[in-house]
Scaffold this active site. Structure first.
Site, PDB file in Angstrom:
ATOM      1  N   THR A  39       0.979  -1.071  -0.372  1.00  0.00           N
ATOM      2  CA  THR A  39       0.036   0.085  -0.312  1.00  0.00           C
ATOM      3  C   THR A  39       0.717   1.470   0.075  1.00  0.00           C
ATOM      4  OG1 THR A  39      -1.757  -1.265   0.938  1.00  0.00           O
ATOM      5  CG2 THR A  39      -1.520   1.088   1.391  1.00  0.00           C
ATOM      6  N   HIS A  42       1.395   1.984  -3.435  1.00  0.00           N
ATOM      7  CA  HIS A  42       0.532   2.984  -4.259  1.00  0.00           C
ATOM      8  C   HIS A  42      -0.402   3.363  -3.786  1.00  0.00           C
ATOM      9  CE1 HIS A  42      -0.704  -0.967  -6.242  1.00  0.00           C
ATOM     10  NE2 HIS A  42      -1.046  -1.262  -5.123  1.00  0.00           N
TER      11      HIS A  42
END
Length: 342
Positions: A39, A42
């Site tokens: 994440t 991301h």
């Protein structure tokens, strides 16, 4: 203090910032370890919503060095793991007990400053004490384990279940262990990397598959496959479109598919609705960790979860921006940022 700052999409730097001051309900925690998560990558690339400028890092543990005036029950000197996901407690979803779907959800390391720093502020309600005797790097695994626990809860694995796990990263390898603890007797993991297949078998997978070397559908769910007719439960842990597409084809009629991996926002995947209908598949999304962080912390403290084999390397705060800005190295499972490393 040093902190790894996402200053805008695509721009991440190590900066010197002021040590934060805890409010009445807060703890000031000296960070011992913080895990690098997919994440985080991301967030850097704008594929997951965040609030830059912000210090990244949502998988952390550390020692309480100061407690706010209203804090009760946790004192300086305690070791805590932080649940980064802060719900408002007031919206309709929170009142219904769906705190992970809170309309005002904010996360440490995503919307407010996180654990890739020497110190982090943790509201007391987000802090869970873990033993001082525990290896501190183990505490950084509580958050990803809590997310996996929610996925396992949603999957409804029962004793004797057959389970297929797609993806050999840390989420897949933690999920293998939880599936076995939940009573699954067959756990098949699919990943392209040989080192991760070996590791999966070391931590509990009964078989592994290289999807690049075989027809994965036939090898797993075919008449002569590892799970003929498909698995009771398929858990997607890779966060890529290809494995999401595979997931429904690997589940048996009446089976359950849980999407646990995080795909980039706006990515689309084609799925045949008739197949879902005709075979009555349950396809579920599993989002973060509602009410599972305490259980995860207790599991980590108990030693029931193999952690040391999942640690690929430990790096300093100075090295962290480069780690996050680049794809994972081949065979890499979990990189831990240790602020005390120079």
């Amino acid at each position: 203090m040093k902190a790894v700052r996402l200053e805008s999409i695509g721009k991440i730097f190590l900066r010197q910032i002021e040590v934060p001051e805890p409010g009445p309900d807060d703890l000031l925690v000296k960070v011992e370890a913080c895990g690098v998560c997919g994440t985080d990558r991301h967030l850097l690339h704008g594929e997951f919503p965040s609030s830059p400028p912000v210090t990244l890092g949502h998988e952390f543990c550390g020692i309480v060095v100061e407690a706010g005036s209203a804090v009760r029950g946790i004192a300086p000197g305690a070791r805590v793991t932080g649940d980064p996901n802060i719900s408002c407690g007031r919206c309709a979803q929170c009142r219904a007990g769906r705190v992970n779907l809170c309309r005002n959800l904010r996360a440490i390391g995503i919307h407010r400053d996180g654990g890739f720093a020497e110190y982090v502020i943790v509201p007391q309600k987000q802090a869970f004490e873990i033993p001082l005797s525990l290896d501190p790097v183990h505490g950084a695994f509580c958050e990803p384990l809590a997310c996996c626990l929610h996925g396992i809860d949603m999957a409804g694995i029962r004793a004797g279940s057959t389970v297929v796990i797609l993806g050999g990263g840390v989420i897949g390898l933690l999920t293998v262990q939880l599936a076995r603890l939940a009573g699954a007797t067959t756990v098949v993991l699919s990943t392209r990397q040989a080192s991760k297949r070996r590791l999966a078998e070391e931590v509990g997978a009964t078989a592994t598959i290289d999807p690049a070397a075989t027809d994965i559908i036939e090898a797993i769910a075919g008449p002569s496959g590892l799970v003929p007719g498909g698995a009771d439960v398929v858990i997607e842990c890779a966060g890529v479109a290809e494995t999401v597409r595979q997931s429904t084809r690997l589940a048996k009629a009446g089976g359950t598919v849980v999407v646990l991996g995080v795909l980039p926002q706006d990515e689309k995947v084609e799925i045949e609705p008739f197949d879902l209908l005709f075979r009555e598949l349950r396809v579920l999304g599993s989002f973060i960790n509602p009410f599972t962080h305490r259980r995860a912390a207790d599991l980590v403290a108990s030693g029931a979860i193999e952690i040391d084999k999942l640690i690929s390397r430990r790096v300093s705060l100075d090295e962290a921006p480069g780690i996050i800005a680049n794809p994972p190295a081949a065979g890499e499972v979990k990189v831990l940022v240790i602020p005390s490393i120079e």
